[in-house]
Design an enzyme around this catalytic site. Structure first.
Site, PDB file in Angstrom:
ATOM      1  CD  GLU A  12     -10.754  43.828   9.219  1.00 59.52           C
ATOM      2  OE1 GLU A  12     -10.477  43.216   7.801  1.00 59.52           O
ATOM      3  OE2 GLU A  12     -11.825  42.799   9.671  1.00 59.52           O
ATOM      4  N   GLY A  78      -5.216  35.046   5.430  1.00 60.88           N
ATOM      5  CA  GLY A  78      -3.320  34.415   5.214  1.00 60.88           C
ATOM      6  C   GLY A  78      -3.416  34.155   4.004  1.00 60.88           C
ATOM      7  CG  ASP A 216      -1.484  35.397   7.979  1.00 59.66           C
ATOM      8  OD1 ASP A 216      -2.080  36.721   8.743  1.00 59.66           O
ATOM      9  OD2 ASP A 216      -1.835  34.774   7.856  1.00 59.66           O
TER      10      ASP A 216
HETATM   11  N1  SAH Z   1      -9.011  38.558  17.449  1.00 62.88           N
HETATM   12  C1  SAH Z   1      -8.209  37.156  17.068  1.00 62.88           C
HETATM   13  C2  SAH Z   1      -7.808  36.349  16.617  1.00 62.88           C
HETATM   14  C3  SAH Z   1      -8.490  36.926  15.519  1.00 62.88           C
HETATM   15  S1  SAH Z   1      -8.166  35.643  15.084  1.00 62.88           S
HETATM   16  C4  SAH Z   1      -6.748  38.606  17.745  1.00 62.88           C
HETATM   17  O1  SAH Z   1      -6.988  39.061  17.666  1.00 62.88           O
HETATM   18  O2  SAH Z   1      -6.031  37.589  17.911  1.00 62.88           O
HETATM   19  C5  SAH Z   1      -7.614  35.691  12.601  1.00 62.88           C
HETATM   20  C6  SAH Z   1      -8.458  36.645  11.883  1.00 62.88           C
HETATM   21  O3  SAH Z   1      -8.805  37.082  10.709  1.00 62.88           O
HETATM   22  C7  SAH Z   1     -10.248  35.465  11.555  1.00 62.88           C
HETATM   23  O4  SAH Z   1     -11.347  36.999  11.520  1.00 62.88           O
HETATM   24  C8  SAH Z   1      -9.768  34.777  10.163  1.00 62.88           C
HETATM   25  O5  SAH Z   1     -10.789  34.840   9.459  1.00 62.88           O
HETATM   26  C9  SAH Z   1      -8.762  35.923   9.571  1.00 62.88           C
HETATM   27  N2  SAH Z   1      -6.927  35.463   9.599  1.00 62.88           N
HETATM   28  C10 SAH Z   1      -6.552  36.125   9.174  1.00 62.88           C
HETATM   29  N3  SAH Z   1      -4.933  35.551   8.615  1.00 62.88           N
HETATM   30  C11 SAH Z   1      -5.995  34.136   8.875  1.00 62.88           C
HETATM   31  C12 SAH Z   1      -4.564  32.744   9.152  1.00 62.88           C
HETATM   32  N4  SAH Z   1      -3.086  32.848   8.385  1.00 62.88           N
HETATM   33  N5  SAH Z   1      -5.855  31.771   8.878  1.00 62.88           N
HETATM   34  C13 SAH Z   1      -7.114  31.479   9.074  1.00 62.88           C
HETATM   35  N6  SAH Z   1      -7.737  32.803   9.659  1.00 62.88           N
HETATM   36  C14 SAH Z   1      -7.259  34.065   9.178  1.00 62.88           C
END
Ligand code: SAH
Length: 249
Positions: A12, A78, A216
Site C-alpha cells: 500500500e 476484515g 476479507d
Molecule cells: N504481511 C503479512 C501479514 C498481514 S496481517 C501477509 O502478507 O500475509 C494482516 C494485515 O491486514 C494487518 O495489518 C491487519 O491490520 C489487516 N487485516 C486485514 N484483514 C484482517 C483480519 N481479518 N483480521 C485482522 N487484521 C486484518
C-alpha cells in the site's frame, strides 16, 4: 505542518513513495521513514508494522522524532459488521481494542487508566477522509475482478476494532461482533493496528484519522481473500484516497 501517512503494508505504501517529491529516506527505531512532499503537502510516509505494539512505536517516533501535526492511517481490514463487504471502505469514527480485558478489575474492553473503551478519531480529518473515500469508491465502482464480486461498493463510518489477531474464522468474527454488540459497541471492521495509534495520538494530543478498505470478511476464507485484495486493489485505493485527502487538506 507535516502530515504522517501511515500504511499497514508495503504494497500500500509503494505507490506513495514513488510519487514523493524531494524524497529523503531516514531510518529510526529500526523503521524506514520517507520525508518529502506529496501533492503539495509536507509528509512523512511510514509503515506501521503489524500489530498494536509495532504500530505504537511507529506512531510515537512520528510524533517525537518527526514532529508531525497529524497522523492518517490507510490500510486493509476484515469486514465484521453486516453489510460491510470486500471492496467497501470504512472510515473510523472511533476504535476499540477487542483483545483488551482487565476484567474483573475494569469493565471488559476498558483501557485501564483511560476510563473508556473507545478512542475517538479526529472529526475534521475523518470528514476529509470520508469525502476522499466517496470519491475513490465512485471511480472504483465496477472495476472489480474479485471472486467476491461486490456490485455496489459502499463507504461506512463507525467503530473499528483492533487486536493482535488476524481474525480468520467465521465463528470468531461472529463471537467478536456479538460480544461487543451486547456491550453497546457495534463494530464494522477488524484490523491489528489502528487502536494503538489512536491511543498514542490521544496521549500526545495529535489529531488522528483512519481509513481501511475491506480485504476479507474475517471468516474462513479471509487469508486467501486478503492476499488477493492486497495484490490487486489495495494500493490503488490507498494512492487515490491519499491524493484526494491531501488535496482537500
Ligand atoms: N504481511 C503479512 C501479514 C498481514 S496481517 C501477509 O502478507 O500475509 C494482516 C494485515 O491486514 C494487518 O495489518 C491487519 O491490520 C489487516 N487485516 C486485514 N484483514 C484482517 C483480519 N481479518 N483480521 C485482522 N487484521 C486484518
Amino acid at each position: 505542518m507535516t502530515t504522517a501517512i501511515l500504511s499497514a503494508l508495503l504494497e500500500e505504501q509503494s505507490g506513495l513513495v514513488a510519487m514523493l517529491q524531494y524524497p529523503q529516506r531516514r531510518v529510526h527505531a529500526g523503521r524506514v521513514f520517507w520525508t518529502g512532499s506529496l501533492h503539495g503537502r509536507s509528509v512523512v510516509l511510514a509503515l506501521s508494522g503489524i500489530g498494536k505494539v509495532a504500530a505504537a512505536t511507529t506512531a510515537t517516533a512520528l510524533i517525537e522524532r518527526f514532529g508531525v501535526a497529524r497522523i492518517v492511517f490507510t490500510g486493509v481490514a476484515g469486514g465484521v459488521g453486516e453489510g460491510v463487504r470486500v471492496g467497501d471502505v470504512v472510515v473510523a469514527q472511533d476504535y476499540v481494542q477487542h483483545d483488551m480485558d482487565a476484567s474483573p478489575l475494569f469493565p471488559r474492553w476498558e483501557l485501564p487508566g483511560y476510563a473508556r473503551a473507545r478512542l475517538a478519531c479526529d472529526a475534521a480529518l475523518s470528514a476529509l477522509l470520508l469525502e476522499a473515500a466517496h470519491a475513490c469508491v465512485a471511480s472504483a465502482q465496477g472495476q472489480f475482478d474479485l471472486k467476491t464480486a461486490n456490485a455496489t461498493l459502499q463507504v461506512h463510518h463507525g467503530l473499528m476494532a483492533s487486536g493482535d489477531r488476524f481474525v480468520s474464522a467465521a465463528h470468531e468474527s461472529d463471537r467478536l461482533r456479538t460480544a461487543l454488540r451486547e456491550a453497546g459497541h457495534e463494530v464494522l471492521a477488524v484490523e491489528m493496528e489502528g487502536a494503538a495509534v489512536a491511543q498514542v495520538c490521544m496521549d500526545y494530543g495529535v489529531p488522528f484519522a483512519a481509513v481501511r478498505t475491506i480485504s476479507d470478511r474475517a471468516d474462513d476464507t479471509a487469508h486467501g481473500d486478503f492476499a488477493l485484495f492486497v495484490q490487486t486493489v489495495a494500493s490503488r485505493y490507498a494512492d487515490h484516497m491519499v491524493q484526494s485527502f491531501l488535496e482537500k487538506l
